[in-house]
Structure formats: C-alpha cells, structure tokens
Motif scaffolding. Sequence first.
Motif, PDB file in Angstrom:
ATOM      1  N   ARG A   1      -4.424   7.056  -1.652  1.00  0.00           N
ATOM      2  CA  ARG A   1      -3.692   5.795  -1.537  1.00  0.00           C
ATOM      3  C   ARG A   1      -3.957   4.886  -2.731  1.00  0.00           C
ATOM      4  O   ARG A   1      -4.946   5.046  -3.450  1.00  0.00           O
ATOM      5  N   ALA A   2      -3.073   3.898  -2.871  1.00  0.00           N
ATOM      6  CA  ALA A   2      -3.244   2.870  -3.897  1.00  0.00           C
ATOM      7  C   ALA A   2      -2.613   1.590  -3.416  1.00  0.00           C
ATOM      8  O   ALA A   2      -1.736   1.591  -2.539  1.00  0.00           O
ATOM      9  N   GLU A   3      -3.072   0.474  -3.992  1.00  0.00           N
ATOM     10  CA  GLU A   3      -2.417  -0.815  -3.796  1.00  0.00           C
ATOM     11  C   GLU A   3      -1.626  -1.136  -5.063  1.00  0.00           C
ATOM     12  O   GLU A   3      -2.167  -1.022  -6.173  1.00  0.00           O
TER      13      GLU A   3
ATOM     14  N   TYR B   1     -11.221   5.619  -5.810  1.00  0.00           N
ATOM     15  CA  TYR B   1     -10.797   4.898  -4.610  1.00  0.00           C
ATOM     16  C   TYR B   1      -9.715   5.699  -3.883  1.00  0.00           C
ATOM     17  O   TYR B   1      -8.559   5.281  -3.805  1.00  0.00           O
TER      18      TYR B   1
ATOM     19  N   TRP C   1      -2.215   3.211 -11.838  1.00  0.00           N
ATOM     20  CA  TRP C   1      -2.971   3.859 -10.756  1.00  0.00           C
ATOM     21  C   TRP C   1      -2.301   5.190 -10.396  1.00  0.00           C
ATOM     22  O   TRP C   1      -1.710   5.337  -9.326  1.00  0.00           O
TER      23      TRP C   1
ATOM     24  N   ARG D   1      -9.782   4.297 -11.416  1.00  0.00           N
ATOM     25  CA  ARG D   1      -8.710   4.620 -10.471  1.00  0.00           C
ATOM     26  C   ARG D   1      -8.163   6.019 -10.726  1.00  0.00           C
ATOM     27  O   ARG D   1      -7.950   6.798  -9.786  1.00  0.00           O
TER      28      ARG D   1
ATOM     29  N   GLY E   1      -7.878   3.752  -1.349  1.00  0.00           N
ATOM     30  CA  GLY E   1      -7.579   2.391  -1.752  1.00  0.00           C
ATOM     31  C   GLY E   1      -8.755   1.477  -1.453  1.00  0.00           C
ATOM     32  O   GLY E   1      -9.870   1.942  -1.163  1.00  0.00           O
TER      33      GLY E   1
ATOM     34  N   VAL F   1       0.857  -1.175   0.000  1.00  0.00           N
ATOM     35  CA  VAL F   1       0.000   0.000   0.000  1.00  0.00           C
ATOM     36  C   VAL F   1       0.899   1.232   0.000  1.00  0.00           C
ATOM     37  O   VAL F   1       1.914   1.266   0.711  1.00  0.00           O
TER      38      VAL F   1
END
Length: 344
Positions: A180-182, A220, A172, A215, A223, A134
């Motif tokens: 945030r992003a994964e 998101y 992303w 995205r 995330g 993350v």
Amino acid sequence: MSAWLSWRVATERALYGPGGFYRRADGPAAHFRTSVHASRLFAVAVLRLLHAVDAALGHPARLDLVDVGAGRGELLTRIAELAGPGLASRLRLHGVEIAEHGLPAGIAWSADLPQDVTGLVVANEWLDNVPVDVVELTPEGVRLVLVDPATGAECLGDVPEPGDLAWLARWWPLAEAGTRAEVGRPRDAAWARAVGSLRAGVAVAIDYGHLRAERAAGAYPAGTLTGYREGRGVRPVPDGSCDVTAHVAVDACAAAGEAAGARETALLTQRDALHRLGISGARPALELASADPRAYLAALAEASEAAELTARGGLGDFWWLAQSVGIDLPARLTPRRPAPSGPG
C-alpha cells in the motif's frame, strides 16, 4: 448498509467536518504531545530562526510569523511572551487553523493562509493531517482503498486518477501485490501554497516523514496510516473520535515547494535543526550544582526538555523541510543539500 468513501474524503470529514476531531473543545493537545507542548525550548528555537530570517531580510518594518495548523495558538502565545520589545514592535503573529481560539489581542487568526508574507511560515505537524487517498497494488493494478467511516472496514475501489498514478510512479512505486501507499499529491499542493504565500522569507514544515529511497525499497509495505487517541496509537477509524494521520513524503513536498518558487532547500532532522539553533540537551556542569544549586536544577530541567525534543526514536526524528523565497536560507540551517527529486 456501508457508505464506502475514499480515505481522503472520509478523513476530511472526520477531522474537519462538523463535530470533527480538530473542532472538538478539548483540542488535539488532549490526545497527543507535540514539540510545542513538550517544551518552551521549541518556541525558543523558532524565535532564534525568526531572528535569523529577520536579519536575512534586512530587518523589515513588518515581520510576519505565520503558524499553520496552529492548534490553540500555543506556539504563537509563547513567541509573543519571548519576543523582546525591539522585535515585538515589528512582529505580526498569525495563526492558521479551523478551530475556535481564545488568543490574546494582537494575534491574527484565519482558516486560510495569508498572502504576501514577509518573514517565517512554520507548519508544525500540519502536513500529516492533510487528508490523502490510500491505494493498494493488486494483480490487476493499483486500486483505491475505500473505508466505511463508521467502522473502519475497507474494500477496494476503482483505479486512481491519472495524476495520482503519475505521483506514485515518481514518488512511491509499488512492486508487490498487497503493498500500500498514501498518495501525497494533496500535501504537495498544500505545501506549494504555503511556500507561495511568501513574498520573501522562509517556510518550514516539521513532521514525521520518509524519503523515496525508503519507500521504493519497501520500508512501508502497509503504508503509514494510523490513528491517535488520548496519547496512544489506535486503529484509524474516520468517525471523528481519533486523529487520522500518515507520514509525509517530505522529498515530494520539497519538489513542490521548489516548483512554487523556493530558492533554496534544506532537509534535516529536528535533532540536527535544533542543535544548529542552540538546543543541545547537554547536561550542565556538575560544578554548578555546588556553586548555584537553583541554577543547576533549572539547567538540568532544561537539558531534559531539550533531550526530549531531540531524542532518537521520538521527536528528534521529525523532518524539517526549510525553503526560502527571495533570500538565501539562514546559515543556521546550513549546510544545504538539494532534496531528492525522484526519477525523470
């Protein structure tokens, strides 16, 4: 003193390490309901797809069905029960899972993907449990998010490695501080291995996921990382007490599969896929109730199960990513469209 770990490392230990969530005796079925557990109709749909793949392959002497993330083998057991004698004599069933099992004789089992598969590879709710890092965008740039496995408390760490930054830029992009992003690179690699395991046939990943356009538009901002325990969403704490999961960047996985040798790609919802495989959820005609009440009740129960599998806002919104190797995709999964490949 807290032992800060990346979410990828912490999740790997929590799910698959000694005493991890997926090694527990009660198994995932005690905590959440997948399509396999919801209805035997899911196995019926997979069997219909298997027949279509078999025909596209020219009915080989050996036909493989590999279930990746097989749980306790529920899908494979049902397929074994449903397959007719003509198919059963050629069918080789193989479950890929780290947990112990108690499957009937004749169903192979391993912790790793088999190779030289001729047939169908199914990965139902597998990729979402491939651990990922993350990250968060700060005024100073992208930083790893670290977690205390015992409490779920977080802090910011170092800059991610260059490969992860490149993945984020392509799949992303983060535009605002605090978002945030994964990082889905491990999932891309896992899916590429699944596609690469095929000598000829079709690989299908079934999971909840998202596309780059969503995205990039900021759909998101925090995330999608979450936890599940006893059928309920909970705060994700990577201590082995709950599932830790996140949505899958299905278009990134599609591109990875194509790079691994996939000939054709279809990307559709479970609702659409099951409809194409003859699972519609349509209620039986009322006339049947008077003509054959028992058959009417059975058909009504089946329609209810099909409705759950295809429901909007539920299982029906899952993505089906289907990719073929050495053959065209079966017509049941058409019309086909190329998966988004991102900029560049």
